[in-house]
Design a protein around this motif. Structure first.
Motif, mmCIF file in Angstrom:
data_model
loop_
_atom_site.group_PDB
_atom_site.id
_atom_site.type_symbol
_atom_site.label_atom_id
_atom_site.label_comp_id
_atom_site.label_asym_id
_atom_site.label_seq_id
_atom_site.Cartn_x
_atom_site.Cartn_y
_atom_site.Cartn_z
ATOM 1 N N TRP A 267 14.328 47.305 5.612
ATOM 2 C CA TRP A 267 15.609 46.666 5.916
ATOM 3 C C TRP A 267 16.149 47.107 7.273
ATOM 4 O O TRP A 267 16.788 46.333 7.979
ATOM 5 N N LEU A 274 13.399 39.959 13.179
ATOM 6 C CA LEU A 274 14.045 38.652 13.225
ATOM 7 C C LEU A 274 14.514 38.270 14.623
ATOM 8 O O LEU A 274 14.551 37.088 14.976
ATOM 9 N N TYR A 279 10.334 35.108 15.406
ATOM 10 C CA TYR A 279 11.474 34.314 14.950
ATOM 11 C C TYR A 279 12.523 34.068 16.034
ATOM 12 O O TYR A 279 13.141 33.008 16.064
ATOM 13 N N THR A 285 22.817 35.354 13.511
ATOM 14 C CA THR A 285 21.963 34.619 12.569
ATOM 15 C C THR A 285 21.107 35.572 11.747
ATOM 16 O O THR A 285 20.930 35.384 10.537
ATOM 17 N N ALA A 286 20.575 36.600 12.399
ATOM 18 C CA ALA A 286 19.785 37.592 11.669
ATOM 19 C C ALA A 286 20.628 38.299 10.615
ATOM 20 O O ALA A 286 20.152 38.615 9.526
ATOM 21 N N PHE A 289 20.849 36.852 7.157
ATOM 22 C CA PHE A 289 19.741 37.116 6.255
ATOM 23 C C PHE A 289 20.161 38.083 5.152
ATOM 24 O O PHE A 289 19.589 38.080 4.054
ATOM 25 N N LEU A 292 20.851 37.335 1.298
ATOM 26 C CA LEU A 292 19.862 37.430 0.234
ATOM 27 C C LEU A 292 20.047 38.708 -0.581
ATOM 28 O O LEU A 292 19.590 38.793 -1.725
ATOM 29 N N MET A 337 8.567 32.825 7.008
ATOM 30 C CA MET A 337 9.960 33.050 6.630
ATOM 31 C C MET A 337 10.165 32.958 5.121
ATOM 32 O O MET A 337 10.958 33.711 4.542
ATOM 33 N N CYS A 341 12.045 35.806 2.768
ATOM 34 C CA CYS A 341 13.207 35.536 1.920
ATOM 35 C C CYS A 341 12.943 35.944 0.468
ATOM 36 O O CYS A 341 13.794 36.589 -0.174
ATOM 37 N N ALA A 344 12.949 39.715 0.167
ATOM 38 C CA ALA A 344 14.294 40.295 0.273
ATOM 39 C C ALA A 344 15.025 40.243 -1.060
ATOM 40 O O ALA A 344 15.721 41.196 -1.445
#
Length: 428
Positions: A267, A274, A279, A285-286, A289, A292, A337, A341, A344
């Motif tokens: 993490w 990202l 990516y 935007t990161a 994430f 999640l 991606m 996801c 995560a």
């Protein structure tokens, strides 16, 4: 809940199976919102969960802002990853010094003073002119952010015996909600206003929520346990004695250290993945994430119910089995991606289930729950900090595959107690 006569004898007879310290006497005016029999009311439990979310967010706030921090000081993104590790080390240091105070009568005062300390340190961090002073400020703020660990023993002591897992799960829901907020709200706000403003606002919010929580806490001393003092050095000695005397506590520490370290390695480095190849996402935007991670907040109460129903050992084994799924998905997520996801969601679900189960075992292992909780959380955060630091180095040399290798090593170390127990011949 006031115990007397035969009730005290029954408590002593069952202390090995589920230690239940005698709750504090009725608090002085104004009374804390506790339910009948001295149990924690839903109102106080919700306030403590909110306090947990707000204070724990300070430890993780730097992680989603590493790119902005690096740009601010003209450094490489991979060269400031140690700031996130410093936060976890600071938290571990604060646990050793302050968390044993949860066995004393000074919870109100300790919570208020620590919240003020967080506010001051976060304000100093927001004005730091260089990385060295920023690291010192993050360390100090994280050390003072141990407020939730002073409150966990209170909640567990006052919970009904059959619902301790559920109450602990509620606190863990707050904890992971704070982690998610640090990533999502912190990243978005920093994109708009800068990381310095985010640090300052987080410190102010901690002061307000911490002071409100302190005002609602019961003020009586914990009865039924050994004599304790507010001396931090004495608290450290109690923690050392608890670890030395309980193999069950040591096993819980190692197991959660493995889970937490693997999660932290992945993490902490995720923002580097990202925002870089392949990516190329923005910091804001990161940070999204992190939504999640809401799965952890939803899983926490369920995990508490599973612990109450099936026992902590089965839940811990299940969390390590779940790692067989999410670790390969994380590795695949270096280029896909959808895999990132899915991983995560699974890693958060596994971590929170392990946290609830292992912490329940740790708190039941001795008759000094705050000292046992201190040793447990220090071990978990020390493992997480070491994994975070190594993951930054691994990412710089071997990319995302190196980070996944660090996580795999931590899972292997954490799973060793279970492997040895499984292989050991059973006595007839």
């Amino acid at each position: 809940m006031s115990l007397s006569g035969s009730t005290r004898r029954d408590e002593a007879a069952t202390a090995q199976a589920a230690p239940a310290p005698v709750p504090a006497p009725a608090p002085a005016t104004p009374p804390a919102p506790v339910g009948p029999g001295g149990r924690t009311s839903p109102v106080l439990l919700a306030v403590i969960a909110l306090c947990t979310a707000v204070t724990v967010a300070n430890i993780y706030l730097a992680a989603p802002l590493l790119g902005l921090i690096a740009h601010s000081f003209g450094a490489a993104a991979s060269g400031v990853g140690w700031i996130a590790a410093v936060g976890q080390l600071g938290y571990a240091a604060g646990l050793l010094l302050f968390a044993p105070l949860g066995d004393t009568a000074h919870r109100r005062k300790a919570v208020a003073v620590l919240a003020l300390g967080v506010g001051a340190a976060m304000a100093a961090s927001s004005f730091a002119p260089g990385l060295g002073l920023l690291g010192a400020g993050v360390f100090a703020a994280s050390a003072a952010s141990v407020v939730p660990q002073l409150l966990v023993p209170l909640v567990v002591e006052r919970a009904p015996a059959g619902r301790r897992g559920m109450h602990l799960g509620a606190l863990m829901a707050g904890l992971f909600a704070g982690i998610v907020a640090a990533r999502v709200l912190g990243g978005a706000a920093a994109q708009a206003y800068g990381w310095r403003a985010v640090f300052l606002a987080a410190g102010l919010l901690t002061v307000v929520v911490g002071a409100g929580t302190a005002a609602l806490l019961p003020s009586g001393a914990r009865a039924g346990g050994p004599a304790v003092t507010a001396n931090p050095l004495h608290g450290m000695a109690r923690t050392a004695r608890a670890l030395a005397s309980s193999a069950e506590l040591r096993r819980a520490c190692l197991r959660q250290g493995g889970l937490f370290g693997a999660w932290s390695a992945l993490w902490t480095s995720l923002v580097l993945l990202l925002t870089g190849e392949p990516y190329h996402l923005s910091t804001g935007t990161a940070g999204l994430f992190g939504l999640l991670g809401l799965s952890a907040s939803l899983v926490a109460p369920l995990s508490g119910g599973l612990v109450d129903r099936f026992g902590s050992r089965k839940v811990v084994r299940g969390t390590y089995a779940l790692a067989v799924l999410w670790l390969p998905l994380f590795w695949l997520g270096g280029h896909r991606m959808w895999a990132l996801c899915a991983a995560a969601v699974l890693v958060h679900a596994g971590l929170v289930a392990g946290q609830v189960a292992n912490q329940a075992r740790a708190l039941a292992a001795t008759d000094t729950p705050a000292a046992a909780n201190t040793g447990y959380v220090v071990a978990a955060f020390a493992g997480a900090a070491a994994a975070s630091a190594l993951s930054g180095v691994a990412f710089g040399h071997w990319g995302w595959t190196g980070v996944c290798a660090v996580a795999a090593c931590w899972l292997l170390l954490g799973g060793l107690p279970g492997i040895r127990t499984h292989l050991r011949p059973r006595r007839r």
